[in-house]
Design an enzyme around this catalytic site. Structure first.
Site, PDB file in Angstrom:
ATOM      1  N   HIS A  51       0.875  -1.184   0.000  1.00  0.00           N
ATOM      2  CA  HIS A  51       0.000   0.000   0.000  1.00  0.00           C
ATOM      3  C   HIS A  51       0.906   1.226   0.000  1.00  0.00           C
ATOM      4  O   HIS A  51       1.728   1.376   0.915  1.00  0.00           O
ATOM      5  CB  HIS A  51      -0.894   0.009   1.240  1.00  0.00           C
ATOM      6  N   GLU A 102      -7.115 -12.487   5.928  1.00  0.00           N
ATOM      7  CA  GLU A 102      -6.073 -11.867   6.755  1.00  0.00           C
ATOM      8  C   GLU A 102      -6.528 -12.037   8.208  1.00  0.00           C
ATOM      9  O   GLU A 102      -6.026 -12.899   8.926  1.00  0.00           O
ATOM     10  CB  GLU A 102      -5.884 -10.391   6.372  1.00  0.00           C
ATOM     11  N   ASP A 134       3.288  -5.285   2.273  1.00  0.00           N
ATOM     12  CA  ASP A 134       2.024  -4.716   2.760  1.00  0.00           C
ATOM     13  C   ASP A 134       2.179  -3.220   3.120  1.00  0.00           C
ATOM     14  O   ASP A 134       1.871  -2.372   2.306  1.00  0.00           O
ATOM     15  CB  ASP A 134       1.491  -5.533   3.944  1.00  0.00           C
ATOM     16  N   ASP A 135       2.619  -2.936   4.345  1.00  0.00           N
ATOM     17  CA  ASP A 135       2.798  -1.548   4.808  1.00  0.00           C
ATOM     18  C   ASP A 135       4.177  -1.447   5.457  1.00  0.00           C
ATOM     19  O   ASP A 135       4.297  -1.380   6.693  1.00  0.00           O
ATOM     20  CB  ASP A 135       1.701  -1.201   5.821  1.00  0.00           C
TER      21      ASP A 135
HETATM   22  N1  ADE Z   1      -4.776  -1.319   4.141  1.00  0.00           N
HETATM   23  C1  ADE Z   1      -3.499  -1.115   4.401  1.00  0.00           C
HETATM   24  N2  ADE Z   1      -2.952  -2.198   4.967  1.00  0.00           N
HETATM   25  C2  ADE Z   1      -3.928  -3.121   5.060  1.00  0.00           C
HETATM   26  C3  ADE Z   1      -4.006  -4.439   5.539  1.00  0.00           C
HETATM   27  N3  ADE Z   1      -2.945  -5.068   6.069  1.00  0.00           N
HETATM   28  N4  ADE Z   1      -5.185  -5.084   5.491  1.00  0.00           N
HETATM   29  C4  ADE Z   1      -6.257  -4.476   4.983  1.00  0.00           C
HETATM   30  N5  ADE Z   1      -6.232  -3.234   4.503  1.00  0.00           N
HETATM   31  C5  ADE Z   1      -5.090  -2.564   4.541  1.00  0.00           C
HETATM   32 ZN    ZN Z   2      -2.685  -5.140   2.310  1.00  0.00          ZN
END
Ligand code: ADE
Ligand code: ZN
Length: 336
Positions: free
Chosen positions: A12, A193, A271-272
């Protein structure tokens, strides 16, 4: 690990905002934050779960205001990714939080594509944009988002769905994905998740998505694992994210090898990364250490990252030649 060419399929853009840049953008744009320094921010990154993380993440999003901010964010991520051997990056971005604050879609997407074009020139990395809706909002909002990005159709490769998963099943967004598909977008959906394996099945059956972001919970359902292998559905797994958000408490039991052994095209992603303590290579390293992955398994993972990407087979030919030196392997990798 760094030397291996790889694709990142699940990152993201907003989640690549490093604490130093968050503080800098906040000062530049006159946005108040509950944290005064990068150190205070890092100390706040002790998340209890996905929703708790998202509340911090959306606060971070508030500092991004101008086309220049989105360009700088994109450039910083892509340069860093290129330094880790990433040749292709498919980046999720959720405009809705910014639209709420009156930031026009053109400022957001315009800045991101400026950044993609710039780093393609300077570093040769192939960046692509996937626009993502938030599942804790309505399907009507998601359909409106599709309308809003229409002028950018040529620069938006795909459509995704993220946000708070529990209580927001994929089927709530079936019409959104149908509409995206009808417009020729590639599709991917966060599922499994924090949510159950049934959400992964639903994303495939009700939303007909091509890829599953995470898919962690799928591993507990043998029939679903067999289906993912049979239909060659790519899972974009994110080990450090799953650890930091308590999806798993121990990477030594992470189901990545089990899924690989079953023939599921698993990939490794960040992911982040600014929030979870590592970019893509740190994620490869963490699973390699925890599961004692072999060189052959890591090669399979990087190969999966390209074959699971939304790039055309022709665009991937060169990179597969590097990964599969034998000509017979190249055609197998590219799938043609
Ligand atoms: N948006 C940003 N990171 C996320 C994640 N791990 N799961 C769902 N939405 C997200
Ligand atoms: Zn994600």
């Amino acid at each position: 690990m760094t030397a291996l060419p790889k694709a990142e399929l699940h990152v993201h853009l907003e989640g690549t905002l490093e604490p130093e840049d968050m503080v800098r953008f906040a000062a530049r744009n006159g946005v108040g934050l509950p944290w005064r320094s990068p150190e205070e921010l890092r100390a706040a990154y002790a998340f209890t779960g996905l929703e708790n993380f998202l509340s911090v993440y959306f606060q971070g999003c508030r500092v991004l205001c101008t086309r220049e901010d989105f360009r700088e964010l994109t450039v910083a991520y892509l340069q860093r990714a290129a330094g880790q051997g990433v040749r292709r990056a498919e980046m999720l971005f959720g405009p809705q939080a910014f639209l709420d604050r009156g930031i026009p879609i053109g400022e957001q997407v315009g800045g991101i594509v400026d950044g993609i074009d710039e780093v393609r020139e300077t570093h040769g990395i192939d960046g692509a944009l996937l626009v993502s809706a938030h599942r804790h909002r309505s399907e009507g909002d998601a359909l409106e988002l599709l309308e809003l990005v229409r002028p950018w159709r040529e620069r938006v490769l795909g459509i995704g769905l993220g946000g708070a998963e529990r209580g927001n099943p994929p089927a709530k967004f079936a019409r959104y994905f149908d509409a995206a598909c009808a417009e020729g977008y590639r599709t991917t959906c966060h599922a499994g998740e924090e949510g159950p394996a049934a959400y992964v099945t639903e994303a495939l059956d009700a939303c007909h998505v091509e890829r599953i972001d995470h898919g962690y919970a799928a591993a507990e359902n043998p029939d679903l694992v067999a289906r993912l292998a049979d239909e060659q559905v790519t899972l974009t797994m994110c080990p450090l994210s799953n650890l930091r958000l308590h999806v798993t408490d121990d990477l030594t039991t992470y189901p990545l090898r089990r899924l690989l052994d079953a023939g599921v095209p698993v990939t490794v992603n960040s992911d982040d990364p600014a929030y979870f303590g590592g970019y893509v290579n740190e994620n490869y390293q963490a699973v390699t250490d925890a599961l004692d992955l072999t060189e052959a398994e890591v090669t399979t993972l990087v190969r999966n990252s390209f074959s699971g990407s939304f790039a055309h087979a022709e665009e991937l030919r060169d990179v597969f030649e590097e990964l599969c030196p034998k000509a017979s392997d190249v055609s197998r990798c590219v799938g043609s």
